[in-house]
Scaffold this motif. Structure first.
Motif, mmCIF file in Angstrom:
data_model
loop_
_atom_site.group_PDB
_atom_site.id
_atom_site.type_symbol
_atom_site.label_atom_id
_atom_site.label_comp_id
_atom_site.label_asym_id
_atom_site.label_seq_id
_atom_site.Cartn_x
_atom_site.Cartn_y
_atom_site.Cartn_z
ATOM 1 N N SER A 1 -19.174 -4.173 -14.395
ATOM 2 C CA SER A 1 -19.548 -5.106 -13.339
ATOM 3 C C SER A 1 -18.309 -5.826 -12.791
ATOM 4 O O SER A 1 -18.154 -5.970 -11.571
ATOM 5 N N SER A 2 -17.422 -6.266 -13.674
ATOM 6 C CA SER A 2 -16.191 -6.937 -13.229
ATOM 7 C C SER A 2 -15.323 -6.004 -12.408
ATOM 8 O O SER A 2 -14.777 -6.393 -11.376
ATOM 9 N N TYR A 3 -15.206 -4.754 -12.848
ATOM 10 C CA TYR A 3 -14.397 -3.777 -12.119
ATOM 11 C C TYR A 3 -14.982 -3.525 -10.735
ATOM 12 O O TYR A 3 -14.260 -3.513 -9.731
ATOM 13 N N ARG A 4 -16.302 -3.318 -10.655
ATOM 14 C CA ARG A 4 -16.937 -3.080 -9.354
ATOM 15 C C ARG A 4 -16.766 -4.278 -8.429
ATOM 16 O O ARG A 4 -16.493 -4.122 -7.235
ATOM 17 N N ARG A 5 -16.913 -5.507 -8.979
ATOM 18 C CA ARG A 5 -16.770 -6.706 -8.164
ATOM 19 C C ARG A 5 -15.348 -6.821 -7.610
ATOM 20 O O ARG A 5 -15.148 -7.068 -6.422
ATOM 21 N N ARG A 6 -14.344 -6.611 -8.457
ATOM 22 C CA ARG A 6 -12.945 -6.705 -8.004
ATOM 23 C C ARG A 6 -12.626 -5.614 -6.993
ATOM 24 O O ARG A 6 -11.880 -5.837 -6.039
ATOM 25 N N ARG A 7 -13.181 -4.429 -7.197
ATOM 26 C CA ARG A 7 -12.947 -3.327 -6.265
ATOM 27 C C ARG A 7 -13.552 -3.647 -4.899
ATOM 28 O O ARG A 7 -12.942 -3.396 -3.858
ATOM 29 N N THR A 8 -14.736 -4.230 -4.909
ATOM 30 C CA THR A 8 -15.393 -4.614 -3.652
ATOM 31 C C THR A 8 -14.601 -5.709 -2.948
ATOM 32 O O THR A 8 -14.441 -5.678 -1.719
ATOM 33 N N ARG B 1 -3.217 1.582 -6.564
ATOM 34 C CA ARG B 1 -1.980 0.866 -6.875
ATOM 35 C C ARG B 1 -2.132 -0.632 -7.107
ATOM 36 O O ARG B 1 -1.154 -1.289 -7.454
ATOM 37 N N ALA B 2 -3.299 -1.187 -6.930
ATOM 38 C CA ALA B 2 -3.459 -2.637 -7.078
ATOM 39 C C ALA B 2 -3.345 -3.034 -8.550
ATOM 40 O O ALA B 2 -4.090 -2.531 -9.382
ATOM 41 N N PRO B 3 -2.411 -3.920 -8.879
ATOM 42 C CA PRO B 3 -2.245 -4.329 -10.277
ATOM 43 C C PRO B 3 -3.479 -5.022 -10.842
ATOM 44 O O PRO B 3 -3.793 -4.856 -12.010
ATOM 45 N N GLU B 4 -4.185 -5.773 -10.000
ATOM 46 C CA GLU B 4 -5.371 -6.464 -10.511
ATOM 47 C C GLU B 4 -6.460 -5.477 -10.912
ATOM 48 O O GLU B 4 -7.182 -5.704 -11.878
ATOM 49 N N LEU B 5 -6.575 -4.361 -10.189
ATOM 50 C CA LEU B 5 -7.555 -3.349 -10.575
ATOM 51 C C LEU B 5 -7.106 -2.600 -11.829
ATOM 52 O O LEU B 5 -7.937 -2.171 -12.613
ATOM 53 N N ALA B 6 -5.796 -2.440 -12.004
ATOM 54 C CA ALA B 6 -5.300 -1.776 -13.215
ATOM 55 C C ALA B 6 -5.695 -2.564 -14.452
ATOM 56 O O ALA B 6 -6.037 -1.971 -15.493
ATOM 57 N N ILE B 7 -5.679 -3.877 -14.356
ATOM 58 C CA ILE B 7 -6.090 -4.711 -15.486
ATOM 59 C C ILE B 7 -7.564 -4.458 -15.801
ATOM 60 O O ILE B 7 -7.935 -4.254 -16.964
ATOM 61 N N TYR B 8 -8.398 -4.443 -14.786
ATOM 62 C CA TYR B 8 -9.823 -4.230 -15.015
ATOM 63 C C TYR B 8 -10.116 -2.799 -15.467
ATOM 64 O O TYR B 8 -11.051 -2.568 -16.232
ATOM 65 N N ARG B 9 -9.321 -1.821 -14.988
ATOM 66 C CA ARG B 9 -9.490 -0.447 -15.480
ATOM 67 C C ARG B 9 -9.170 -0.362 -16.966
ATOM 68 O O ARG B 9 -9.850 0.339 -17.716
ATOM 69 N N SER B 10 -8.102 -1.063 -17.411
ATOM 70 C CA SER B 10 -7.756 -1.025 -18.830
ATOM 71 C C SER B 10 -8.826 -1.729 -19.665
ATOM 72 O O SER B 10 -9.149 -1.281 -20.764
ATOM 73 N N GLU B 11 -9.396 -2.817 -19.150
ATOM 74 C CA GLU B 11 -10.493 -3.473 -19.860
ATOM 75 C C GLU B 11 -11.713 -2.564 -19.943
ATOM 76 O O GLU B 11 -12.396 -2.523 -20.968
ATOM 77 N N LEU B 12 -11.964 -1.810 -18.886
ATOM 78 C CA LEU B 12 -13.081 -0.866 -18.881
ATOM 79 C C LEU B 12 -12.848 0.239 -19.907
ATOM 80 O O LEU B 12 -13.755 0.616 -20.651
ATOM 81 N N VAL C 1 0.815 -1.206 0.000
ATOM 82 C CA VAL C 1 0.000 0.000 0.000
ATOM 83 C C VAL C 1 0.854 1.262 0.000
ATOM 84 O O VAL C 1 0.574 2.209 -0.722
ATOM 85 N N CYS C 2 1.904 1.283 0.749
ATOM 86 C CA CYS C 2 2.684 2.511 0.921
ATOM 87 C C CYS C 2 3.890 2.591 0.007
ATOM 88 O O CYS C 2 4.467 3.659 -0.148
ATOM 89 N N GLY C 3 4.312 1.509 -0.587
ATOM 90 C CA GLY C 3 5.509 1.535 -1.424
ATOM 91 C C GLY C 3 6.748 1.436 -0.565
ATOM 92 O O GLY C 3 6.685 1.110 0.628
ATOM 93 N N PRO C 4 7.907 1.686 -1.144
ATOM 94 C CA PRO C 4 9.140 1.566 -0.364
ATOM 95 C C PRO C 4 9.218 2.623 0.733
ATOM 96 O O PRO C 4 8.743 3.748 0.565
ATOM 97 N N LEU C 5 9.804 2.235 1.859
ATOM 98 C CA LEU C 5 9.960 3.172 2.970
ATOM 99 C C LEU C 5 11.100 4.143 2.683
ATOM 100 O O LEU C 5 12.087 3.783 2.047
ATOM 101 N N PRO C 6 10.990 5.398 3.134
ATOM 102 C CA PRO C 6 12.081 6.345 2.931
ATOM 103 C C PRO C 6 13.306 5.935 3.746
ATOM 104 O O PRO C 6 13.201 5.232 4.751
ATOM 105 N N ALA C 7 14.472 6.380 3.309
ATOM 106 C CA ALA C 7 15.717 6.032 4.000
ATOM 107 C C ALA C 7 15.703 6.563 5.433
ATOM 108 O O ALA C 7 16.063 5.867 6.365
#
Length: 161
Positions: free
Chosen positions: A119-126, A42-53, A15-21
């Motif tokens: 519908s797929s995007y909403r389901r994955r987001r939920t 940042r979720a890669p699985e949602l990025a796939i569904y966003r691109s399909e949308l 969620v937060c990415g790399p920690l600062p030094a």
């Protein structure tokens, strides 16, 4: 307990990415709403569904437009015969037409594809929201301790108590 600690560290890392030094001061508390927003972004699985949308939305736009442009062809040729020169010329214009409601069927299919993508995007987001909330609920009693340990891990000099 070790599995849960690893799960928390992985969740924070995802969620937060790399920690600062070395941070000058601790950031604000990560609220559940902020964690959900970061997970959605940042979720890669949602990025796939966003691109399909996005692709399905483009399909609807393409289905609404008239896809066939007229084609104009011009041909010319010189022939030399035994008597004199002859020039052949040809001009053709072609226009493809949709028959018997093909365009409306294409538009309806594109609309159904868009609705399925939404519908797929909403389901994955939920589902993602439920996973983040479940992880947050597991760590509710330990949030301040986990945060303290993570901030202590960034200190270059160990502190003795």
């Amino acid at each position: 307990m070790t599995c849960r600690l690893v799960g928390l560290v992985l969740l924070i890392g995802a969620v937060c990415g790399p920690l600062p030094a070395r941070a000058a001061e601790p950031p604000e508390t990560l609220r559940l709403e902020d964690a959900l927003a970061l997970a959605f972004e940042r979720a890669p699985e949602l990025a796939i569904y966003r691109s399909e949308l996005t692709a399905a939305e483009g399909g609807v736009i393409a289905a609404r437009t008239y896809p066939h442009n007229p084609e104009l062809e011009i041909e010319g040729a010189d022939r030399r015969g035994p008597d004199d020169s002859v020039t052949d010329r040809a001009l053709s214009l072609a226009q493809r037409l949709d028959l018997a409601g093909q365009r409306s069927k294409r538009r309806a299919a594109a609309g159904e594809t868009l609705e399925a993508a939404r519908s797929s995007y909403r389901r994955r987001r939920t589902e993602l929201a439920a996973r983040v909330e479940a992880l947050a609920a597991q760590w509710a009693p330990w949030r301040s301790v986990a945060t303290w340990y993570l901030w202590r891990s960034l200190d270059p000099v160990p502190v003795e108590y």
